[in-house]
Design a protein around this motif. Sequence first.
Motif, short mmCIF file in Angstrom:
data_model
loop_
_atom_site.label_atom_id
_atom_site.label_comp_id
_atom_site.label_asym_id
_atom_site.label_seq_id
_atom_site.Cartn_x
_atom_site.Cartn_y
_atom_site.Cartn_z
N ASP A 22 45.87 -10.08 67.69
CA ASP A 22 45.68 -10.47 66.30
C ASP A 22 46.86 -11.36 65.94
O ASP A 22 47.99 -10.89 65.81
CB ASP A 22 45.64 -9.22 65.41
CG ASP A 22 45.31 -9.54 63.96
OD1 ASP A 22 45.90 -10.50 63.42
OD2 ASP A 22 44.50 -8.82 63.36
N THR A 23 46.61 -12.65 65.76
CA THR A 23 47.69 -13.63 65.60
C THR A 23 48.62 -13.27 64.46
O THR A 23 49.86 -13.30 64.60
CB THR A 23 47.10 -15.03 65.38
OG1 THR A 23 46.20 -15.34 66.44
CG2 THR A 23 48.20 -16.08 65.33
N ALA A 24 48.05 -12.92 63.31
CA ALA A 24 48.88 -12.63 62.13
C ALA A 24 49.76 -11.41 62.38
O ALA A 24 50.93 -11.39 61.98
CB ALA A 24 47.99 -12.40 60.91
N ARG A 25 49.20 -10.38 63.07
CA ARG A 25 49.98 -9.17 63.30
C ARG A 25 51.06 -9.38 64.34
O ARG A 25 52.16 -8.83 64.22
CB ARG A 25 49.05 -8.03 63.73
CG ARG A 25 48.10 -7.58 62.63
CD ARG A 25 48.86 -7.14 61.39
NE ARG A 25 47.98 -6.67 60.33
CZ ARG A 25 48.39 -6.27 59.13
NH1 ARG A 25 49.70 -6.32 58.84
NH2 ARG A 25 47.54 -5.86 58.22
N VAL A 26 50.80 -10.20 65.36
CA VAL A 26 51.84 -10.49 66.35
C VAL A 26 52.95 -11.32 65.71
O VAL A 26 54.14 -11.11 66.01
CB VAL A 26 51.23 -11.21 67.57
CG1 VAL A 26 52.34 -11.74 68.49
CG2 VAL A 26 50.34 -10.26 68.34
N GLN A 27 52.58 -12.26 64.84
CA GLN A 27 53.61 -13.01 64.13
C GLN A 27 54.44 -12.08 63.25
O GLN A 27 55.66 -12.26 63.11
CB GLN A 27 52.97 -14.11 63.27
CG GLN A 27 54.00 -15.04 62.62
CD GLN A 27 53.36 -16.30 62.08
OE1 GLN A 27 52.28 -16.70 62.49
NE2 GLN A 27 54.05 -16.94 61.14
N GLN A 28 53.80 -11.06 62.71
CA GLN A 28 54.53 -10.06 61.91
C GLN A 28 55.51 -9.29 62.79
O GLN A 28 56.64 -9.01 62.38
CB GLN A 28 53.53 -9.10 61.25
CG GLN A 28 54.17 -8.08 60.33
CD GLN A 28 53.13 -7.16 59.69
OE1 GLN A 28 51.93 -7.27 59.97
NE2 GLN A 28 53.59 -6.26 58.84
#
Length: 419
Positions: free
Chosen positions: A285-291
């Motif tokens: 999940d791109t947004a969660r990995v960036q988080q």
Amino acid sequence: MTTSNSDLWMFNAILQARAIGYLRTNPDLTVHSTGGILPPYLGDIQTGDSLLYVFPELIGSEDILNALLAGERSRYTVHMINREDQNGKIGYFDLTLVSSAGKQAAQSTEGQEKRRFPLVAIWEDITSAGQVGQKLTQHRNDLTLLRNELAKQYSLLESTNHELRRTNQLKSKFVGVAAHELRSPLTSMLGYMELLQDDSFGPLTDQQQRFAATIDHSAHRLLSLLNNLMDITRLEVDNMDLNLEPTDLVQVIRHSEAEIRIQIDAKKQHLRIETEADRIIVLCDTARVQQIISNLLSNAGKYTPEGGDIRVTLSADPAFGYATVAVQDNGIGIAPDEIEHLFVSFFRASNASQLNATGAGLGLSIAASLTELHGGTMQVESELGHGSTFSFTLPLLDVQPADSAQALAAQTQPANYLG
């Protein structure tokens, strides 16, 4: 057949070695003679004593005794008899009664009165084995009591855990609802604050601009805390869904670096990013990995002094099937006894006050939980006063090797992916 002195000596040696004694009765069950070993717990056995007096354990077994006397039964054994001697010491022995009838009983003719034959009573001292058996029985009883107590405690623990889970769910639900309800008006406040700072309602004085900037910064901090509270609540109740898709992890790191750049520059820190490939594709999940990456970078920036160094390395292992991201700093480090608590919600290291680091202690907990949700793992290595390294893994899909010149530049220059 005659018995020689050597045979008699051997017979007595066997009795001594096995702690065996014996007596012979008359047909009326009185003692005729004794021999062998006589343990102290049996007392003195005199000629003419009744067998039932010598061995009261046989009382109630008269039918068996009569069968032995009549030659209808050849032997009878009572195991593990215990006696106490005059000094209070407990002894154990096995007792065997043997009929001396042999073939003589079969020679009695019908109508003749049945003969009564003498008996031989043989005892063997088994005190050592008896004591061991008694201890085993005691241990078995103790284990049974302990097992019953453990079952009782387990039942109580299950009940307590159930109540704790229910309470925790209520707490998480309350925190989630409260955070969501607070987030809505706060977002509205930030919107109006942005209009004020853009001079949408007229220009602000310098002092008003400073006050507005302070309010905006504090509101964003509060919004970040509310978002973290909502995330930790979803993670605790397993209510967070991931939107998994093939993602270039190199690009995610670049975006995270851009977000954290203001914090890094404010403390004049040096951020260096090293990758071993141009593109490393993971399923996430791109947004969660960036988080995850942003939380680790923010944590490194908080606990690294001004002018310190922070390095992000990205590697891939196709054979292992995972990509690894490591965030290393040369900050204040973590005490060994506190490392195991780092990923617990609301935990903050005892030396956090050294750099006036702010935060609620949720960033690392959320990062670790999100990593596990992706099927990866997070690890930490740290030495007090010498910095920390946080690393996590993600499932790997594909790797595109880096251009040699580009890779060399990434290793020799601070990363700058904003242009």
